[in-house]
Design a protein around this motif. Structure first.
Motif, PDB file in Angstrom:
ATOM      1  N   THR A   1       0.902  -1.165   0.213  1.00 39.22           N
ATOM      2  CA  THR A   1       0.078   0.006   0.249  1.00 39.22           C
ATOM      3  C   THR A   1       1.249   1.574  -0.105  1.00 39.22           C
ATOM      4  O   THR A   1       2.067   1.888   0.777  1.00 39.22           O
ATOM      5  N   ASP A   2       0.549   2.077  -1.743  1.00 41.22           N
ATOM      6  CA  ASP A   2       1.645   3.190  -0.595  1.00 41.22           C
ATOM      7  C   ASP A   2       1.047   3.911  -0.143  1.00 41.22           C
ATOM      8  O   ASP A   2       0.512   4.206   1.414  1.00 41.22           O
ATOM      9  N   ASP A   3       2.603   4.314   0.500  1.00 41.00           N
ATOM     10  CA  ASP A   3       3.035   5.469   2.088  1.00 41.00           C
ATOM     11  C   ASP A   3       3.582   6.889   1.588  1.00 41.00           C
ATOM     12  O   ASP A   3       4.309   6.867   1.058  1.00 41.00           O
ATOM     13  N   PRO A   4       2.652   7.668   1.362  1.00 43.18           N
ATOM     14  CA  PRO A   4       2.590   9.514   0.980  1.00 43.18           C
ATOM     15  C   PRO A   4       4.581   9.259   1.605  1.00 43.18           C
ATOM     16  O   PRO A   4       5.047  10.776   1.751  1.00 43.18           O
ATOM     17  N   SER A   5       4.570   9.240   2.833  1.00 44.22           N
ATOM     18  CA  SER A   5       5.730   9.563   3.709  1.00 44.22           C
ATOM     19  C   SER A   5       7.174   9.151   3.420  1.00 44.22           C
ATOM     20  O   SER A   5       8.364   9.439   3.684  1.00 44.22           O
ATOM     21  N   LEU A   6       6.872   7.406   2.502  1.00 44.76           N
ATOM     22  CA  LEU A   6       8.172   7.123   2.206  1.00 44.76           C
ATOM     23  C   LEU A   6       8.675   7.947   1.137  1.00 44.76           C
ATOM     24  O   LEU A   6       9.918   7.916   0.378  1.00 44.76           O
ATOM     25  N   PRO A   7       8.708   8.184  -0.652  1.00 48.48           N
ATOM     26  CA  PRO A   7       7.215   7.703  -0.589  1.00 48.48           C
ATOM     27  C   PRO A   7       7.359   6.401  -1.875  1.00 48.48           C
ATOM     28  O   PRO A   7       8.169   6.036  -1.916  1.00 48.48           O
ATOM     29  N   GLY A   8       6.132   6.345  -2.081  1.00 47.40           N
ATOM     30  CA  GLY A   8       5.669   4.693  -2.514  1.00 47.40           C
ATOM     31  C   GLY A   8       5.201   3.984  -1.313  1.00 47.40           C
ATOM     32  O   GLY A   8       4.550   3.848  -1.046  1.00 47.40           O
ATOM     33  N   THR A   9       5.589   2.335  -1.930  1.00 47.95           N
ATOM     34  CA  THR A   9       5.093   1.044  -1.148  1.00 47.95           C
ATOM     35  C   THR A   9       6.108   1.036  -0.133  1.00 47.95           C
ATOM     36  O   THR A   9       7.734   1.069  -0.542  1.00 47.95           O
ATOM     37  N   PRO A  10       6.010   0.377   0.836  1.00 50.11           N
ATOM     38  CA  PRO A  10       7.025  -0.319   1.640  1.00 50.11           C
ATOM     39  C   PRO A  10       8.043  -1.427   1.401  1.00 50.11           C
ATOM     40  O   PRO A  10       9.107  -1.184   1.364  1.00 50.11           O
ATOM     41  N   ILE A  11       7.389  -1.520   0.314  1.00 50.60           N
ATOM     42  CA  ILE A  11       7.930  -2.900  -0.430  1.00 50.60           C
ATOM     43  C   ILE A  11       9.131  -2.555  -1.139  1.00 50.60           C
ATOM     44  O   ILE A  11      10.214  -3.083  -1.497  1.00 50.60           O
ATOM     45  N   ALA A  12       8.463  -1.364  -1.842  1.00 50.50           N
ATOM     46  CA  ALA A  12       9.663  -0.439  -2.493  1.00 50.50           C
ATOM     47  C   ALA A  12      11.035   0.186  -2.414  1.00 50.50           C
ATOM     48  O   ALA A  12      11.724  -0.322  -2.962  1.00 50.50           O
ATOM     49  N   ALA A  13      10.053   0.496  -1.094  1.00 45.91           N
ATOM     50  CA  ALA A  13      11.306   1.180   0.238  1.00 45.91           C
ATOM     51  C   ALA A  13      12.389  -0.179   0.586  1.00 45.91           C
ATOM     52  O   ALA A  13      13.140   0.230   0.500  1.00 45.91           O
ATOM     53  N   LEU A  14      12.030  -1.345   0.762  1.00 48.19           N
ATOM     54  CA  LEU A  14      12.803  -2.419   1.855  1.00 48.19           C
ATOM     55  C   LEU A  14      13.860  -2.860   0.472  1.00 48.19           C
ATOM     56  O   LEU A  14      14.701  -2.819   0.440  1.00 48.19           O
ATOM     57  N   ARG A  15      13.108  -3.077  -0.901  1.00 44.24           N
ATOM     58  CA  ARG A  15      13.799  -3.665  -2.674  1.00 44.24           C
ATOM     59  C   ARG A  15      14.669  -2.266  -2.344  1.00 44.24           C
ATOM     60  O   ARG A  15      15.779  -2.387  -3.088  1.00 44.24           O
ATOM     61  N   ALA A  16      14.636  -1.096  -1.846  1.00 45.41           N
ATOM     62  CA  ALA A  16      15.657  -0.187  -2.214  1.00 45.41           C
ATOM     63  C   ALA A  16      17.077   0.313  -0.955  1.00 45.41           C
ATOM     64  O   ALA A  16      17.547   0.585  -1.109  1.00 45.41           O
ATOM     65  N   GLY A  17      16.470  -1.212  -0.141  1.00 42.13           N
ATOM     66  CA  GLY A  17      17.601  -0.597   0.998  1.00 42.13           C
ATOM     67  C   GLY A  17      16.777   0.002   2.151  1.00 42.13           C
ATOM     68  O   GLY A  17      18.276   0.618   3.229  1.00 42.13           O
ATOM     69  N   ARG A  18      16.335   0.187   2.006  1.00 41.36           N
ATOM     70  CA  ARG A  18      15.413   1.525   3.481  1.00 41.36           C
ATOM     71  C   ARG A  18      14.735   0.704   4.343  1.00 41.36           C
ATOM     72  O   ARG A  18      13.733   1.164   5.125  1.00 41.36           O
ATOM     73  N   LYS A  19      15.267  -0.428   4.886  1.00 38.85           N
ATOM     74  CA  LYS A  19      13.910  -0.937   6.180  1.00 38.85           C
ATOM     75  C   LYS A  19      14.337  -0.462   7.643  1.00 38.85           C
ATOM     76  O   LYS A  19      13.582  -0.711   7.999  1.00 38.85           O
ATOM     77  N   THR A  20      15.647   0.609   7.689  1.00 37.42           N
ATOM     78  CA  THR A  20      15.352   1.315   8.536  1.00 37.42           C
ATOM     79  C   THR A  20      13.849   2.086   8.988  1.00 37.42           C
ATOM     80  O   THR A  20      13.135   2.377   9.670  1.00 37.42           O
ATOM     81  N   GLU A  21      13.355   2.939   7.628  1.00 43.23           N
ATOM     82  CA  GLU A  21      12.624   3.589   7.260  1.00 43.23           C
ATOM     83  C   GLU A  21      11.103   2.603   7.146  1.00 43.23           C
ATOM     84  O   GLU A  21      10.429   3.321   8.644  1.00 43.23           O
ATOM     85  N   VAL A  22      11.773   1.612   7.319  1.00 47.82           N
ATOM     86  CA  VAL A  22       9.787   0.669   7.218  1.00 47.82           C
ATOM     87  C   VAL A  22       9.820   0.004   7.918  1.00 47.82           C
ATOM     88  O   VAL A  22       8.326   0.512   8.035  1.00 47.82           O
ATOM     89  N   ARG A  23      10.358  -0.661   8.758  1.00 48.96           N
ATOM     90  CA  ARG A  23      10.300  -0.743  10.707  1.00 48.96           C
ATOM     91  C   ARG A  23      10.447   0.655  11.459  1.00 48.96           C
ATOM     92  O   ARG A  23       8.814   0.367  11.970  1.00 48.96           O
ATOM     93  N   ARG A  24      10.541   1.371  11.126  1.00 49.60           N
ATOM     94  CA  ARG A  24      10.251   2.599  12.174  1.00 49.60           C
ATOM     95  C   ARG A  24       8.790   2.909  11.732  1.00 49.60           C
ATOM     96  O   ARG A  24       7.593   2.913  12.640  1.00 49.60           O
TER      97      ARG A  24
END
Length: 137
Positions: free
Chosen positions: A108-131
């Motif tokens: 699900t899109d998360d404007p604060s990332l921006p994008g989806t949590p899975i896209a952020a994880l695939r981009a190496g941004r796990k800390t932001e997603v887990r927060r």
């Protein structure tokens, strides 16, 4: 949470059955089932008849996981499970999410990332997603 089955269906564009995951990873089906039991992967029952399936985006091109696998051709990409998933699944489970709800949250899109949590994880941004996942607690 809402009807997560229909939500998941509308959010995930590509699914892999357990045998598909097995083939892509070059592992036997039993080892893929162990990945699911250990929550390194999660899936959802979908289709008719209901078959356990995993979002394809949970797998990423990786290193030589099992170069001797019989299904491998020399030019075939090597695949692995996205390493940031397991800890993220744990945080979401602690927040009370079912497997289907966790999949829906990741896609699900998360404007604060921006994008989806899975896209952020695939981009190496796990800390932001887990927060953000911990904020669900």
């Amino acid at each position: 949470m809402n009807d997560s089955s229909s939500t998941v269906e509308s959010l995930v564009d590509e699914w892999l059955t357990v045998p598909d995951v097995s083939e892509r990873l070059g592992l036997d089906v039993g080892k893929v089932r162990r990945l699911l039991q250990e929550r390194r992967l999660v899936g959802a029952r979908r289709g008719d008849p209901k078959v356990l399936s995993v979002p394809a985006q949970f797998l990423v091109p990786g290193h030589l996981a099992n170069p001797a696998a019989p299904s491998r051709t020399p030019d075939a990409p090597q695949w692995t499970v996205l390493s940031a998933l397991q800890g993220t699944f744990t945080v979401l489970a602690d927040a009370g999410f079912s497997d289907e709800e966790a999949i829906a949250w990741l896609f699900t899109d998360d404007p604060s990332l921006p994008g989806t949590p899975i896209a952020a994880l695939r981009a190496g941004r796990k800390t932001e997603v887990r927060r953000r996942a911990q904020a669900e607690l």
